[in-house]
Design a protein around this motif. Structure first.
Motif, PDB file in Angstrom:
ATOM      1  N   SER A  24      -6.825 -62.686 -43.205  1.00 15.04           N
ATOM      2  CA  SER A  24      -5.414 -62.359 -43.441  1.00 15.04           C
ATOM      3  C   SER A  24      -5.053 -60.945 -42.977  1.00 15.04           C
ATOM      4  CB  SER A  24      -5.070 -62.518 -44.920  1.00 15.04           C
ATOM      5  OG  SER A  24      -5.852 -61.630 -45.698  1.00 15.04           O
ATOM      6  N   ALA A  25      -6.033 -60.069 -42.881  1.00 14.28           N
ATOM      7  CA  ALA A  25      -5.774 -58.681 -42.493  1.00 14.28           C
ATOM      8  C   ALA A  25      -5.917 -58.448 -40.993  1.00 14.28           C
ATOM      9  CB  ALA A  25      -6.722 -57.753 -43.247  1.00 14.28           C
ATOM     10  N   GLN A  26      -6.449 -59.403 -40.267  1.00 13.27           N
ATOM     11  CA  GLN A  26      -6.760 -59.184 -38.856  1.00 13.27           C
ATOM     12  C   GLN A  26      -5.561 -58.813 -37.985  1.00 13.27           C
ATOM     13  OE1 GLN A  26      -9.148 -62.462 -37.442  1.00 13.27           O
ATOM     14  NE2 GLN A  26     -10.915 -61.822 -38.684  1.00 13.27           N
ATOM     15  N   PRO A  27      -4.414 -59.480 -38.098  1.00 13.08           N
ATOM     16  CA  PRO A  27      -3.285 -59.067 -37.245  1.00 13.08           C
ATOM     17  C   PRO A  27      -2.876 -57.609 -37.465  1.00 13.08           C
ATOM     18  CG  PRO A  27      -2.871 -61.237 -38.160  1.00 13.08           C
ATOM     19  CD  PRO A  27      -4.092 -60.695 -38.854  1.00 13.08           C
ATOM     20  N   GLU A  28      -2.798 -57.196 -38.716  1.00  8.76           N
ATOM     21  CA  GLU A  28      -2.414 -55.812 -39.009  1.00  8.76           C
ATOM     22  C   GLU A  28      -3.492 -54.839 -38.544  1.00  8.76           C
ATOM     23  OE1 GLU A  28      -0.274 -52.548 -40.031  1.00  8.76           O
ATOM     24  OE2 GLU A  28       0.409 -54.619 -39.829  1.00  8.76           O
ATOM     25  N   ARG A  29      -4.757 -55.183 -38.736  1.00  4.85           N
ATOM     26  CA  ARG A  29      -5.851 -54.297 -38.303  1.00  4.85           C
ATOM     27  C   ARG A  29      -5.848 -54.139 -36.786  1.00  4.85           C
ATOM     28  NH1 ARG A  29      -5.240 -53.400 -42.622  1.00  4.85           N
ATOM     29  NH2 ARG A  29      -6.617 -53.511 -44.411  1.00  4.85           N
ATOM     30  N   CYS A  30      -5.525 -55.188 -36.066  1.00  8.22           N
ATOM     31  CA  CYS A  30      -5.463 -55.108 -34.614  1.00  8.22           C
ATOM     32  C   CYS A  30      -4.323 -54.186 -34.175  1.00  8.22           C
ATOM     33  CB  CYS A  30      -5.315 -56.497 -34.004  1.00  8.22           C
ATOM     34  SG  CYS A  30      -5.644 -56.548 -32.227  1.00  8.22           S
ATOM     35  N   ARG A  31      -3.168 -54.319 -34.825  1.00  2.61           N
ATOM     36  CA  ARG A  31      -2.038 -53.425 -34.515  1.00  2.61           C
ATOM     37  C   ARG A  31      -2.412 -51.974 -34.815  1.00  2.61           C
ATOM     38  NH1 ARG A  31       0.732 -57.914 -36.282  1.00  2.61           N
ATOM     39  NH2 ARG A  31       0.763 -57.263 -38.453  1.00  2.61           N
ATOM     40  N   GLU A  32      -3.067 -51.750 -35.949  1.00  2.00           N
ATOM     41  CA  GLU A  32      -3.494 -50.395 -36.313  1.00  2.00           C
ATOM     42  C   GLU A  32      -4.481 -49.835 -35.295  1.00  2.00           C
ATOM     43  OE1 GLU A  32      -5.087 -50.834 -40.238  1.00  2.00           O
ATOM     44  OE2 GLU A  32      -3.107 -50.963 -41.168  1.00  2.00           O
ATOM     45  N   LEU A  33      -5.391 -50.662 -34.839  1.00  2.00           N
ATOM     46  CA  LEU A  33      -6.364 -50.234 -33.840  1.00  2.00           C
ATOM     47  C   LEU A  33      -5.635 -49.729 -32.587  1.00  2.00           C
ATOM     48  CD1 LEU A  33      -9.509 -52.205 -32.777  1.00  2.00           C
ATOM     49  CD2 LEU A  33      -7.934 -51.363 -31.078  1.00  2.00           C
ATOM     50  N   ILE A  34      -4.684 -50.507 -32.118  1.00  2.00           N
ATOM     51  CA  ILE A  34      -3.923 -50.126 -30.926  1.00  2.00           C
ATOM     52  C   ILE A  34      -3.149 -48.830 -31.175  1.00  2.00           C
ATOM     53  CG2 ILE A  34      -1.993 -50.821 -29.434  1.00  2.00           C
ATOM     54  CD1 ILE A  34      -3.085 -53.751 -29.839  1.00  2.00           C
ATOM     55  N   GLU A  35      -2.531 -48.698 -32.336  1.00  4.52           N
ATOM     56  CA  GLU A  35      -1.786 -47.484 -32.664  1.00  4.52           C
ATOM     57  C   GLU A  35      -2.696 -46.261 -32.693  1.00  4.52           C
ATOM     58  OE1 GLU A  35       0.098 -48.399 -36.375  1.00  4.52           O
ATOM     59  OE2 GLU A  35       1.489 -49.813 -35.452  1.00  4.52           O
ATOM     60  N   ARG A  36      -3.898 -46.412 -33.249  1.00  2.00           N
ATOM     61  CA  ARG A  36      -4.836 -45.285 -33.324  1.00  2.00           C
ATOM     62  C   ARG A  36      -5.316 -44.866 -31.935  1.00  2.00           C
ATOM     63  NH1 ARG A  36      -2.560 -45.921 -37.189  1.00  2.00           N
ATOM     64  NH2 ARG A  36      -3.269 -46.140 -39.309  1.00  2.00           N
ATOM     65  N   VAL A  37      -5.570 -45.853 -31.071  1.00  2.00           N
ATOM     66  CA  VAL A  37      -5.999 -45.543 -29.706  1.00  2.00           C
ATOM     67  C   VAL A  37      -4.875 -44.815 -28.962  1.00  2.00           C
ATOM     68  CG1 VAL A  37      -6.615 -46.593 -27.480  1.00  2.00           C
ATOM     69  CG2 VAL A  37      -7.725 -47.367 -29.588  1.00  2.00           C
ATOM     70  N   GLN A  38      -3.646 -45.262 -29.160  1.00  2.00           N
ATOM     71  CA  GLN A  38      -2.511 -44.587 -28.523  1.00  2.00           C
ATOM     72  C   GLN A  38      -2.343 -43.171 -29.076  1.00  2.00           C
ATOM     73  OE1 GLN A  38       0.402 -47.631 -29.363  1.00  2.00           O
ATOM     74  NE2 GLN A  38       0.272 -48.450 -27.295  1.00  2.00           N
ATOM     75  N   GLU A  39      -2.540 -43.006 -30.371  1.00  2.00           N
ATOM     76  CA  GLU A  39      -2.466 -41.683 -30.987  1.00  2.00           C
ATOM     77  C   GLU A  39      -3.537 -40.762 -30.408  1.00  2.00           C
ATOM     78  OE1 GLU A  39      -2.906 -39.730 -35.451  1.00  2.00           O
ATOM     79  OE2 GLU A  39      -2.569 -41.873 -35.270  1.00  2.00           O
ATOM     80  N   ALA A  40      -4.749 -41.279 -30.239  1.00  2.17           N
ATOM     81  CA  ALA A  40      -5.838 -40.487 -29.664  1.00  2.17           C
ATOM     82  C   ALA A  40      -5.526 -40.092 -28.220  1.00  2.17           C
ATOM     83  CB  ALA A  40      -7.146 -41.263 -29.734  1.00  2.17           C
ATOM     84  N   ALA A  41      -4.932 -41.001 -27.461  1.00  2.00           N
ATOM     85  CA  ALA A  41      -4.568 -40.695 -26.073  1.00  2.00           C
ATOM     86  C   ALA A  41      -3.519 -39.586 -26.026  1.00  2.00           C
ATOM     87  CB  ALA A  41      -4.063 -41.947 -25.371  1.00  2.00           C
ATOM     88  N   ARG A  42      -2.534 -39.648 -26.926  1.00  2.00           N
ATOM     89  CA  ARG A  42      -1.520 -38.581 -26.980  1.00  2.00           C
ATOM     90  C   ARG A  42      -2.171 -37.240 -27.337  1.00  2.00           C
ATOM     91  NH1 ARG A  42       1.439 -42.805 -29.228  1.00  2.00           N
ATOM     92  NH2 ARG A  42       0.904 -42.204 -31.344  1.00  2.00           N
ATOM     93  N   TYR A  43      -3.066 -37.265 -28.312  1.00  2.00           N
ATOM     94  CA  TYR A  43      -3.761 -36.046 -28.734  1.00  2.00           C
ATOM     95  C   TYR A  43      -4.542 -35.450 -27.561  1.00  2.00           C
ATOM     96  CZ  TYR A  43      -6.815 -32.946 -31.387  1.00  2.00           C
ATOM     97  OH  TYR A  43      -7.486 -31.846 -31.854  1.00  2.00           O
ATOM     98  N   GLN A  44      -5.264 -36.301 -26.849  1.00  2.00           N
ATOM     99  CA  GLN A  44      -6.053 -35.796 -25.728  1.00  2.00           C
ATOM    100  C   GLN A  44      -5.165 -35.235 -24.630  1.00  2.00           C
ATOM    101  OE1 GLN A  44      -9.616 -37.553 -24.737  1.00  2.00           O
ATOM    102  NE2 GLN A  44      -9.707 -36.731 -22.694  1.00  2.00           N
ATOM    103  N   GLU A  45      -4.036 -35.885 -24.393  1.00  2.00           N
ATOM    104  CA  GLU A  45      -3.123 -35.403 -23.362  1.00  2.00           C
ATOM    105  C   GLU A  45      -2.567 -34.024 -23.724  1.00  2.00           C
ATOM    106  OE1 GLU A  45       0.663 -36.988 -20.736  1.00  2.00           O
ATOM    107  OE2 GLU A  45       0.145 -38.021 -22.581  1.00  2.00           O
ATOM    108  N   ILE A  46      -2.263 -33.819 -24.996  1.00  2.00           N
ATOM    109  CA  ILE A  46      -1.698 -32.542 -25.439  1.00  2.00           C
ATOM    110  C   ILE A  46      -2.748 -31.437 -25.493  1.00  2.00           C
ATOM    111  CG2 ILE A  46      -0.663 -31.362 -27.430  1.00  2.00           C
ATOM    112  CD1 ILE A  46       0.772 -34.086 -28.015  1.00  2.00           C
ATOM    113  N   THR A  47      -3.912 -31.745 -26.045  1.00  2.00           N
ATOM    114  CA  THR A  47      -4.919 -30.707 -26.297  1.00  2.00           C
ATOM    115  C   THR A  47      -5.993 -30.608 -25.229  1.00  2.00           C
ATOM    116  OG1 THR A  47      -6.407 -32.165 -27.532  1.00  2.00           O
ATOM    117  CG2 THR A  47      -4.645 -31.055 -28.789  1.00  2.00           C
ATOM    118  N   GLY A  48      -6.176 -31.690 -24.470  1.00  2.00           N
ATOM    119  CA  GLY A  48      -7.265 -31.715 -23.500  1.00  2.00           C
ATOM    120  C   GLY A  48      -8.610 -32.034 -24.131  1.00  2.00           C
ATOM    121  N   ARG A  49      -8.607 -32.378 -25.407  1.00  3.08           N
ATOM    122  CA  ARG A  49      -9.845 -32.681 -26.136  1.00  3.08           C
ATOM    123  C   ARG A  49      -9.720 -34.030 -26.826  1.00  3.08           C
ATOM    124  NH1 ARG A  49      -8.814 -27.675 -29.037  1.00  3.08           N
ATOM    125  NH2 ARG A  49      -8.635 -29.104 -30.762  1.00  3.08           N
ATOM    126  N   ALA A  50     -10.860 -34.644 -27.060  1.00  4.32           N
ATOM    127  CA  ALA A  50     -10.877 -35.888 -27.830  1.00  4.32           C
ATOM    128  C   ALA A  50     -10.580 -35.573 -29.291  1.00  4.32           C
ATOM    129  CB  ALA A  50     -12.239 -36.567 -27.706  1.00  4.32           C
TER     130      ALA A  50
END
Length: 98
Positions: A24-50
């Motif tokens: 029952s949690a899988q759809p939401e967990r998948c959306r969260e996974l994608i959001e976290r990866v996008q957040e990490a990409a934004r962070y890396q773009e701004i700071t140059g670091r993982a």
């Protein structure tokens, strides 16, 4: 923002992550996974670091920090459902150029 396009190992890792979650949690967990990866990409773009917790904006760098279920050698119903959910949600995001 640079989002790393998913490769087959990313799809398998995301599927294994979802298999470790209640159905029952899988759809939401998948959306969260994608959001976290996008957040990490934004962070890396701004700071140059993982990001320390979210990785470098790639799916693998984030998912490998999470609990993973083993991938069955022969796909069962649960694995097919999780795999199809991953493919559907990855397709619906900016990961895939249309």
């Amino acid at each position: 923002m640079i989002i790393h396009p998913p490769n087959l190992s990313d799809v398998v890792l995301a599927t294994r992550y979802l298999l470790a979650q209640p159905d029952s949690a899988q759809p939401e967990r998948c959306r969260e996974l994608i959001e976290r990866v996008q957040e990490a990409a934004r962070y890396q773009e701004i700071t140059g670091r993982a990001h320390a917790r979210l990785g470098d904006g790639s799916i693998g760098s984030y998912v490998l920090r999470l609990p993973l279920a083993p991938m069955p050698a022969q796909l069962n119903e649960a694995a097919f459902k999780a795999l199809s959910l991953v493919l559907e949600q990855f397709y619906d995001t900016s990961f895939i150029s249309k």
